[in-house]
Design a protein around this motif. Structure first.
Motif, PDB file in Angstrom:
ATOM      1  N   ILE A 175     -15.769   4.989  -7.351  1.00 51.23           N
ATOM      2  CA  ILE A 175     -15.406   3.123  -7.574  1.00 51.23           C
ATOM      3  C   ILE A 175     -15.562   3.071  -8.700  1.00 51.23           C
ATOM      4  O   ILE A 175     -13.946   2.291  -9.626  1.00 51.23           O
ATOM      5  N   GLN A 176     -16.792   2.752  -9.250  1.00 53.52           N
ATOM      6  CA  GLN A 176     -16.757   2.952 -10.614  1.00 53.52           C
ATOM      7  C   GLN A 176     -16.284   2.519 -11.870  1.00 53.52           C
ATOM      8  O   GLN A 176     -15.960   2.049 -12.207  1.00 53.52           O
ATOM      9  N   ASP A 177     -16.366   4.532 -11.525  1.00 54.04           N
ATOM     10  CA  ASP A 177     -15.548   4.468 -13.035  1.00 54.04           C
ATOM     11  C   ASP A 177     -14.378   4.306 -12.728  1.00 54.04           C
ATOM     12  O   ASP A 177     -13.679   4.308 -13.793  1.00 54.04           O
ATOM     13  N   ALA A 178     -13.273   4.620 -10.720  1.00 54.91           N
ATOM     14  CA  ALA A 178     -12.339   3.735 -10.903  1.00 54.91           C
ATOM     15  C   ALA A 178     -11.769   2.870 -11.241  1.00 54.91           C
ATOM     16  O   ALA A 178     -10.954   2.228 -12.421  1.00 54.91           O
ATOM     17  N   ILE A 179     -12.470   1.932 -11.509  1.00 55.32           N
ATOM     18  CA  ILE A 179     -12.528   0.261 -11.551  1.00 55.32           C
ATOM     19  C   ILE A 179     -12.787   0.299 -13.529  1.00 55.32           C
ATOM     20  O   ILE A 179     -11.930  -0.378 -14.079  1.00 55.32           O
ATOM     21  N   ARG A 180     -13.622   0.750 -14.206  1.00 56.62           N
ATOM     22  CA  ARG A 180     -13.633   0.865 -15.758  1.00 56.62           C
ATOM     23  C   ARG A 180     -12.205   1.028 -16.054  1.00 56.62           C
ATOM     24  O   ARG A 180     -12.535   0.816 -17.100  1.00 56.62           O
ATOM     25  N   VAL A 181     -11.982   2.488 -15.549  1.00 56.80           N
ATOM     26  CA  VAL A 181     -10.575   3.285 -15.965  1.00 56.80           C
ATOM     27  C   VAL A 181      -9.350   2.230 -16.203  1.00 56.80           C
ATOM     28  O   VAL A 181      -8.378   1.770 -16.606  1.00 56.80           O
ATOM     29  N   THR A 182      -9.461   0.958 -14.569  1.00 56.43           N
ATOM     30  CA  THR A 182      -7.975   0.735 -14.589  1.00 56.43           C
ATOM     31  C   THR A 182      -8.743  -0.987 -15.390  1.00 56.43           C
ATOM     32  O   THR A 182      -7.493  -1.323 -15.612  1.00 56.43           O
ATOM     33  N   ARG A 183      -9.526  -1.222 -15.073  1.00 51.71           N
ATOM     34  CA  ARG A 183      -9.542  -2.523 -15.851  1.00 51.71           C
ATOM     35  C   ARG A 183      -9.518  -2.281 -17.780  1.00 51.71           C
ATOM     36  O   ARG A 183      -9.161  -3.483 -18.655  1.00 51.71           O
ATOM     37  N   ALA A 215      -4.113 -11.126   4.377  1.00 51.08           N
ATOM     38  CA  ALA A 215      -5.558 -10.340   3.040  1.00 51.08           C
ATOM     39  C   ALA A 215      -5.053  -9.487   3.120  1.00 51.08           C
ATOM     40  O   ALA A 215      -5.549  -8.954   2.390  1.00 51.08           O
ATOM     41  N   ARG A 216      -5.006  -8.446   4.546  1.00 52.33           N
ATOM     42  CA  ARG A 216      -3.966  -6.330   4.766  1.00 52.33           C
ATOM     43  C   ARG A 216      -2.599  -7.074   3.370  1.00 52.33           C
ATOM     44  O   ARG A 216      -3.327  -6.068   2.620  1.00 52.33           O
ATOM     45  N   ALA A 217      -2.395  -7.224   3.460  1.00 51.47           N
ATOM     46  CA  ALA A 217      -0.965  -7.594   2.597  1.00 51.47           C
ATOM     47  C   ALA A 217      -1.821  -7.730   1.315  1.00 51.47           C
ATOM     48  O   ALA A 217      -0.873  -6.858   0.562  1.00 51.47           O
ATOM     49  N   MET A 218      -2.206  -8.222   0.972  1.00 53.19           N
ATOM     50  CA  MET A 218      -3.191  -8.835  -0.289  1.00 53.19           C
ATOM     51  C   MET A 218      -3.374  -7.631  -0.764  1.00 53.19           C
ATOM     52  O   MET A 218      -3.072  -7.283  -1.651  1.00 53.19           O
ATOM     53  N   ALA A 219      -4.349  -7.156  -0.304  1.00 54.25           N
ATOM     54  CA  ALA A 219      -4.917  -6.083  -0.546  1.00 54.25           C
ATOM     55  C   ALA A 219      -5.002  -4.166  -0.877  1.00 54.25           C
ATOM     56  O   ALA A 219      -4.763  -4.225  -2.002  1.00 54.25           O
ATOM     57  N   PHE A 220      -3.616  -4.387  -0.177  1.00 56.63           N
ATOM     58  CA  PHE A 220      -2.885  -3.043   0.588  1.00 56.63           C
ATOM     59  C   PHE A 220      -1.726  -3.498  -1.609  1.00 56.63           C
ATOM     60  O   PHE A 220      -1.696  -2.550  -1.947  1.00 56.63           O
ATOM     61  N   CYS A 221      -1.358  -5.064  -1.640  1.00 55.53           N
ATOM     62  CA  CYS A 221      -0.963  -5.016  -2.630  1.00 55.53           C
ATOM     63  C   CYS A 221      -0.841  -4.578  -3.788  1.00 55.53           C
ATOM     64  O   CYS A 221      -0.966  -4.390  -5.275  1.00 55.53           O
ATOM     65  N   HIS A 222      -2.546  -5.344  -3.954  1.00 57.10           N
ATOM     66  CA  HIS A 222      -3.257  -5.219  -5.367  1.00 57.10           C
ATOM     67  C   HIS A 222      -3.297  -3.551  -5.331  1.00 57.10           C
ATOM     68  O   HIS A 222      -3.785  -3.301  -6.767  1.00 57.10           O
ATOM     69  N   MET A 223      -3.688  -2.389  -4.358  1.00 54.20           N
ATOM     70  CA  MET A 223      -4.034  -1.428  -4.426  1.00 54.20           C
ATOM     71  C   MET A 223      -2.639  -0.765  -5.517  1.00 54.20           C
ATOM     72  O   MET A 223      -2.732   0.368  -5.981  1.00 54.20           O
ATOM     73  N   GLN A 224      -2.221  -1.301  -4.104  1.00 53.87           N
ATOM     74  CA  GLN A 224      -0.803  -0.206  -4.841  1.00 53.87           C
ATOM     75  C   GLN A 224       0.111  -0.798  -6.431  1.00 53.87           C
ATOM     76  O   GLN A 224       0.216  -0.024  -6.978  1.00 53.87           O
ATOM     77  N   ASN A 225      -0.133  -1.898  -7.219  1.00 50.68           N
ATOM     78  CA  ASN A 225       0.144  -2.651  -7.756  1.00 50.68           C
ATOM     79  C   ASN A 225      -0.712  -1.689  -8.606  1.00 50.68           C
ATOM     80  O   ASN A 225      -0.631  -1.335 -10.469  1.00 50.68           O
ATOM     81  N   THR A 226      -2.363  -1.694  -8.508  1.00 45.13           N
ATOM     82  CA  THR A 226      -3.563  -0.865  -9.138  1.00 45.13           C
ATOM     83  C   THR A 226      -2.737   0.544 -10.236  1.00 45.13           C
ATOM     84  O   THR A 226      -3.022   0.817 -10.491  1.00 45.13           O
ATOM     85  N   ALA A 227      -2.269   1.059  -9.492  1.00 48.66           N
ATOM     86  CA  ALA A 227      -2.088   2.480  -8.707  1.00 48.66           C
ATOM     87  C   ALA A 227      -0.940   2.530 -10.345  1.00 48.66           C
ATOM     88  O   ALA A 227      -0.617   3.043 -10.821  1.00 48.66           O
ATOM     89  N   GLY A 228       0.071   1.642  -9.120  1.00 47.94           N
ATOM     90  CA  GLY A 228       1.721   1.389 -10.630  1.00 47.94           C
ATOM     91  C   GLY A 228       0.866   1.391 -12.087  1.00 47.94           C
ATOM     92  O   GLY A 228       1.553   1.638 -13.268  1.00 47.94           O
ATOM     93  N   ARG A 229       0.391   0.732 -12.530  1.00 47.54           N
ATOM     94  CA  ARG A 229      -0.172  -0.115 -14.010  1.00 47.54           C
ATOM     95  C   ARG A 229      -1.241   1.263 -14.249  1.00 47.54           C
ATOM     96  O   ARG A 229      -0.436   0.806 -15.675  1.00 47.54           O
ATOM     97  N   ILE A 230      -2.017   1.928 -13.402  1.00 50.75           N
ATOM     98  CA  ILE A 230      -1.679   3.814 -14.072  1.00 50.75           C
ATOM     99  C   ILE A 230      -1.389   4.388 -14.505  1.00 50.75           C
ATOM    100  O   ILE A 230      -1.775   4.955 -15.112  1.00 50.75           O
ATOM    101  N   ALA A 231      -0.786   4.921 -13.303  1.00 50.67           N
ATOM    102  CA  ALA A 231       0.141   5.511 -13.320  1.00 50.67           C
ATOM    103  C   ALA A 231       1.781   5.482 -14.578  1.00 50.67           C
ATOM    104  O   ALA A 231       2.150   6.372 -15.315  1.00 50.67           O
ATOM    105  N   ASN A 232       1.406   3.616 -15.100  1.00 47.17           N
ATOM    106  CA  ASN A 232       2.436   4.439 -16.052  1.00 47.17           C
ATOM    107  C   ASN A 232       1.728   3.895 -17.647  1.00 47.17           C
ATOM    108  O   ASN A 232       2.283   3.885 -18.679  1.00 47.17           O
ATOM    109  N   VAL A 233       0.363   4.418 -17.952  1.00 42.46           N
ATOM    110  CA  VAL A 233      -0.659   4.001 -19.211  1.00 42.46           C
ATOM    111  C   VAL A 233       0.336   5.185 -19.702  1.00 42.46           C
ATOM    112  O   VAL A 233       0.714   6.810 -19.180  1.00 42.46           O
TER     113      VAL A 233
END
Length: 261
Positions: A175-183, A215-233
Protein backbone atom coordinates in the motif's frame (compact mmCIF):
# COMPACT_ATOMS: atom_id res chain seq x y z
CA UNK A 1 30.07 -20.12 -12.62
CA UNK A 2 30.71 -16.53 -13.52
CA UNK A 3 27.76 -14.28 -14.39
CA UNK A 4 27.86 -11.49 -16.99
CA UNK A 5 28.21 -7.87 -15.95
CA UNK A 6 24.96 -5.91 -15.98
CA UNK A 7 24.20 -2.85 -18.04
CA UNK A 8 20.49 -2.89 -18.95
CA UNK A 9 17.71 -0.89 -17.33
CA UNK A 10 16.83 -3.47 -14.70
CA UNK A 11 18.50 -2.33 -11.49
CA UNK A 12 21.66 -4.08 -10.40
CA UNK A 13 20.19 -5.14 -7.08
CA UNK A 14 17.15 -6.60 -8.88
CA UNK A 15 19.36 -8.71 -11.10
CA UNK A 16 21.62 -9.95 -8.32
CA UNK A 17 18.56 -10.79 -6.22
CA UNK A 18 17.00 -12.71 -9.10
CA UNK A 19 20.18 -14.69 -9.75
CA UNK A 20 20.74 -15.64 -6.12
CA UNK A 21 17.07 -16.47 -5.54
CA UNK A 22 17.06 -18.74 -8.58
CA UNK A 23 20.26 -20.46 -7.43
CA UNK A 24 18.80 -21.01 -3.96
CA UNK A 25 15.53 -22.42 -5.30
CA UNK A 26 17.42 -24.66 -7.74
CA UNK A 27 19.52 -26.07 -4.92
CA UNK A 28 22.82 -24.62 -6.09
CA UNK A 29 23.09 -23.27 -2.56
CA UNK A 30 21.78 -26.07 -0.29
CA UNK A 31 19.79 -25.42 2.87
CA UNK A 32 22.05 -24.27 5.75
CA UNK A 33 24.93 -23.53 3.38
CA UNK A 34 26.53 -20.09 3.32
CA UNK A 35 26.28 -17.61 0.51
CA UNK A 36 29.59 -16.25 -0.80
CA UNK A 37 31.07 -13.25 0.97
CA UNK A 38 30.24 -9.69 -0.05
CA UNK A 39 33.78 -9.29 -1.36
CA UNK A 40 33.47 -12.37 -3.55
CA UNK A 41 30.11 -11.28 -4.98
CA UNK A 42 31.27 -7.75 -5.75
CA UNK A 43 34.08 -9.25 -7.81
CA UNK A 44 31.93 -12.01 -9.31
CA UNK A 45 29.19 -9.69 -10.52
CA UNK A 46 31.16 -6.48 -10.95
CA UNK A 47 28.98 -4.44 -8.61
CA UNK A 48 29.45 -2.41 -5.44
CA UNK A 49 29.02 -3.70 -1.89
CA UNK A 50 25.89 -1.59 -1.48
CA UNK A 51 24.28 -3.43 -4.40
CA UNK A 52 25.17 -6.80 -2.88
CA UNK A 53 23.85 -5.72 0.53
CA UNK A 54 20.57 -4.58 -1.00
CA UNK A 55 20.22 -7.94 -2.77
CA UNK A 56 20.86 -9.80 0.49
CA UNK A 57 18.30 -7.61 2.25
CA UNK A 58 15.71 -8.51 -0.37
CA UNK A 59 16.51 -12.21 -0.06
CA UNK A 60 15.97 -11.87 3.71
CA UNK A 61 12.59 -10.21 3.15
CA UNK A 62 11.64 -13.14 0.89
CA UNK A 63 12.61 -15.59 3.64
CA UNK A 64 15.34 -17.21 1.58
CA UNK A 65 18.31 -16.36 3.80
CA UNK A 66 19.17 -15.12 7.26
CA UNK A 67 22.29 -13.56 8.70
CA UNK A 68 23.86 -15.32 11.67
CA UNK A 69 26.59 -13.72 13.72
CA UNK A 70 29.89 -15.44 13.05
CA UNK A 71 28.39 -17.62 10.31
CA UNK A 72 27.59 -15.19 7.52
CA UNK A 73 24.47 -15.37 5.32
CA UNK A 74 22.79 -18.76 5.67
CA UNK A 75 20.42 -20.29 3.13
CA UNK A 76 16.97 -21.26 4.43
CA UNK A 77 14.50 -23.78 3.05
CA UNK A 78 12.91 -22.00 0.06
CA UNK A 79 9.83 -24.25 0.09
CA UNK A 80 9.12 -23.35 3.71
CA UNK A 81 8.98 -19.68 2.74
CA UNK A 82 6.75 -19.78 -0.30
CA UNK A 83 4.04 -17.21 0.33
CA UNK A 84 1.28 -15.41 -1.48
CA UNK A 85 2.74 -12.64 -3.61
CA UNK A 86 0.62 -9.62 -4.29
CA UNK A 87 1.89 -8.82 -7.76
CA UNK A 88 4.03 -10.00 -10.62
CA UNK A 89 6.26 -7.53 -12.39
CA UNK A 90 6.16 -7.47 -16.17
CA UNK A 91 6.84 -4.96 -18.91
CA UNK A 92 3.90 -2.83 -17.77
CA UNK A 93 4.87 -1.31 -14.38
CA UNK A 94 1.40 0.20 -13.96
CA UNK A 95 -0.14 -3.26 -13.81
CA UNK A 96 1.20 -4.15 -10.36
CA UNK A 97 -0.09 -0.86 -8.96
CA UNK A 98 -3.49 -1.36 -10.57
CA UNK A 99 -3.75 -4.85 -9.10
CA UNK A 100 -3.15 -3.51 -5.61
CA UNK A 101 -5.73 -0.77 -6.15
CA UNK A 102 -8.21 -3.36 -7.40
CA UNK A 103 -7.56 -5.46 -4.30
CA UNK A 104 -8.03 -2.43 -2.07
CA UNK A 105 -11.25 -1.37 -3.79
CA UNK A 106 -13.51 -3.86 -2.03
CA UNK A 107 -11.58 -3.71 1.24
CA UNK A 108 -11.67 0.09 1.46
CA UNK A 109 -15.34 0.31 0.51
CA UNK A 110 -16.55 -2.09 3.20
CA UNK A 111 -14.09 -0.65 5.71
CA UNK A 112 -15.51 2.85 5.22
CA UNK A 113 -19.08 1.57 5.54
CA UNK A 114 -18.36 -0.22 8.81
CA UNK A 115 -16.49 2.81 10.13
CA UNK A 116 -19.54 4.97 9.39
CA UNK A 117 -21.75 2.57 11.31
CA UNK A 118 -19.48 2.00 14.30
CA UNK A 119 -17.00 4.84 14.75
CA UNK A 120 -16.74 6.51 18.13
CA UNK A 121 -16.22 10.22 18.70
CA UNK A 122 -12.55 9.69 19.49
CA UNK A 123 -12.09 7.57 16.37
CA UNK A 124 -13.75 10.28 14.28
CA UNK A 125 -11.32 12.78 15.77
CA UNK A 126 -8.45 10.52 14.73
CA UNK A 127 -9.79 10.27 11.17
CA UNK A 128 -10.18 14.06 10.99
CA UNK A 129 -6.66 14.62 12.32
CA UNK A 130 -5.19 12.11 9.88
CA UNK A 131 -6.75 13.92 6.94
CA UNK A 132 -5.44 17.26 8.18
CA UNK A 133 -1.98 15.72 8.55
CA UNK A 134 -1.90 14.86 4.84
CA UNK A 135 -2.32 18.53 3.91
CA UNK A 136 0.25 19.58 6.50
CA UNK A 137 2.80 17.12 5.14
CA UNK A 138 2.25 18.20 1.53
CA UNK A 139 2.37 21.92 2.41
CA UNK A 140 5.66 21.29 4.21
CA UNK A 141 7.12 19.78 1.06
CA UNK A 142 6.56 16.11 1.89
CA UNK A 143 4.85 13.47 -0.23
CA UNK A 144 2.09 12.72 2.30
CA UNK A 145 2.46 8.96 1.79
CA UNK A 146 2.78 8.04 5.46
CA UNK A 147 -0.04 10.41 6.40
CA UNK A 148 -2.26 9.05 3.62
CA UNK A 149 -1.72 5.54 4.94
CA UNK A 150 -2.47 6.73 8.50
CA UNK A 151 -5.80 8.12 7.26
CA UNK A 152 -6.81 4.72 5.90
CA UNK A 153 -5.56 3.00 9.04
CA UNK A 154 -7.68 5.33 11.20
CA UNK A 155 -10.71 4.27 9.18
CA UNK A 156 -9.73 0.60 9.61
CA UNK A 157 -9.57 1.03 13.38
CA UNK A 158 -12.96 2.72 13.39
CA UNK A 159 -14.60 -0.40 11.92
CA UNK A 160 -14.41 -2.03 15.34
CA UNK A 161 -13.09 -5.14 13.60
CA UNK A 162 -9.38 -5.59 14.42
CA UNK A 163 -8.92 -7.83 11.37
CA UNK A 164 -9.13 -4.80 9.07
CA UNK A 165 -6.22 -3.11 10.82
CA UNK A 166 -4.29 -6.39 10.79
CA UNK A 167 -4.95 -6.83 7.08
CA UNK A 168 -3.70 -3.33 6.37
CA UNK A 169 -0.65 -4.21 8.45
CA UNK A 170 0.02 -7.20 6.20
CA UNK A 171 -0.46 -5.07 3.10
CA UNK A 172 1.53 -2.11 4.42
CA UNK A 173 4.53 -2.27 2.13
CA UNK A 174 2.41 -2.75 -0.98
CA UNK A 175 0.00 0.00 0.00
CA UNK A 176 2.83 2.41 0.81
CA UNK A 177 4.42 1.85 -2.59
CA UNK A 178 1.05 2.08 -4.34
CA UNK A 179 0.24 5.33 -2.52
CA UNK A 180 3.71 6.68 -3.26
CA UNK A 181 3.26 6.05 -6.97
CA UNK A 182 -0.31 7.36 -7.13
CA UNK A 183 0.41 10.46 -5.05
CA UNK A 184 3.49 11.19 -7.11
CA UNK A 185 1.41 11.13 -10.25
CA UNK A 186 -1.37 13.21 -8.72
CA UNK A 187 1.08 15.82 -7.42
CA UNK A 188 2.20 16.57 -10.99
CA UNK A 189 -1.17 18.11 -11.81
CA UNK A 190 -3.02 20.44 -9.47
CA UNK A 191 -6.39 19.25 -10.75
CA UNK A 192 -5.59 15.64 -9.86
CA UNK A 193 -4.34 16.60 -6.40
CA UNK A 194 -7.50 18.58 -5.77
CA UNK A 195 -9.62 15.61 -6.88
CA UNK A 196 -7.89 13.34 -4.38
CA UNK A 197 -8.46 15.84 -1.57
CA UNK A 198 -12.13 16.06 -2.50
CA UNK A 199 -12.47 12.27 -2.55
CA UNK A 200 -10.84 11.92 0.87
CA UNK A 201 -13.11 14.62 2.26
CA UNK A 202 -16.19 12.90 0.84
CA UNK A 203 -15.22 9.66 2.62
CA UNK A 204 -14.53 11.52 5.86
CA UNK A 205 -17.81 13.40 5.70
CA UNK A 206 -19.84 10.24 5.07
CA UNK A 207 -18.21 8.53 8.03
CA UNK A 208 -18.83 11.57 10.23
CA UNK A 209 -22.49 11.61 9.19
CA UNK A 210 -22.64 7.86 9.84
CA UNK A 211 -23.97 7.26 6.35
CA UNK A 212 -22.70 3.75 5.62
CA UNK A 213 -23.96 3.56 2.03
CA UNK A 214 -22.41 6.91 1.12
CA UNK A 215 -19.13 5.97 2.81
CA UNK A 216 -19.02 2.69 0.88
CA UNK A 217 -19.78 4.45 -2.41
CA UNK A 218 -17.26 7.25 -1.82
CA UNK A 219 -14.45 4.84 -0.89
CA UNK A 220 -15.19 2.63 -3.89
CA UNK A 221 -15.27 5.69 -6.15
CA UNK A 222 -11.95 6.90 -4.72
CA UNK A 223 -10.29 3.58 -5.61
CA UNK A 224 -11.87 3.58 -9.06
CA UNK A 225 -10.67 7.11 -9.74
CA UNK A 226 -7.20 6.31 -8.42
CA UNK A 227 -6.98 3.38 -10.83
CA UNK A 228 -8.11 5.62 -13.67
CA UNK A 229 -5.44 8.19 -12.85
CA UNK A 230 -2.75 5.50 -12.91
CA UNK A 231 -4.05 3.88 -16.09
CA UNK A 232 -3.76 7.21 -17.89
CA UNK A 233 -0.20 7.98 -16.80
CA UNK A 234 2.19 8.70 -19.65
CA UNK A 235 5.09 6.20 -20.12
CA UNK A 236 7.69 8.76 -19.01
CA UNK A 237 6.32 8.58 -15.49
CA UNK A 238 7.44 4.97 -15.13
CA UNK A 239 11.09 5.75 -14.77
CA UNK A 240 13.42 6.03 -11.80
CA UNK A 241 11.88 5.81 -8.34
CA UNK A 242 8.36 5.12 -9.65
CA UNK A 243 9.54 2.09 -11.59
CA UNK A 244 11.50 0.97 -8.52
CA UNK A 245 8.33 1.21 -6.43
CA UNK A 246 6.46 -0.88 -8.99
CA UNK A 247 9.23 -3.49 -8.82
CA UNK A 248 8.95 -3.58 -5.03
CA UNK A 249 5.24 -4.22 -5.42
CA UNK A 250 6.12 -7.22 -7.56
CA UNK A 251 8.17 -8.62 -4.67
CA UNK A 252 5.62 -7.95 -1.95
CA UNK A 253 4.38 -10.89 0.08
CA UNK A 254 1.91 -11.16 2.92
CA UNK A 255 3.76 -10.75 6.20
CA UNK A 256 2.83 -9.25 9.53
CA UNK A 257 3.95 -5.64 9.71
CA UNK A 258 3.47 -3.08 12.47
CA UNK A 259 1.63 -0.01 11.26
CA UNK A 260 2.01 3.32 12.93
CA UNK A 261 2.29 7.01 12.36
Amino acid sequence: MSEPKFTNEKTLSDRITDILAKQIRNGEYPINSRLPTEKFMTQEYGVSRSVVREAISRLKSEGLVETRQGSGTIVLNPQANDVFRLAQFDDNPALGVLRIIELRRGIEAEMAALAAERRSKSQMTEINSALIDIDKAVNAGGDGVREDLAFHLAIAKATGNPLYAELLGMLTRAIQDAIRVTRGNEARQRQLAESVCAEHEAIRQAIEQQDAEAARAMAFCHMQNTAGRIANVDPEYWKGSNKDAARRLARTKLVNTVLGK
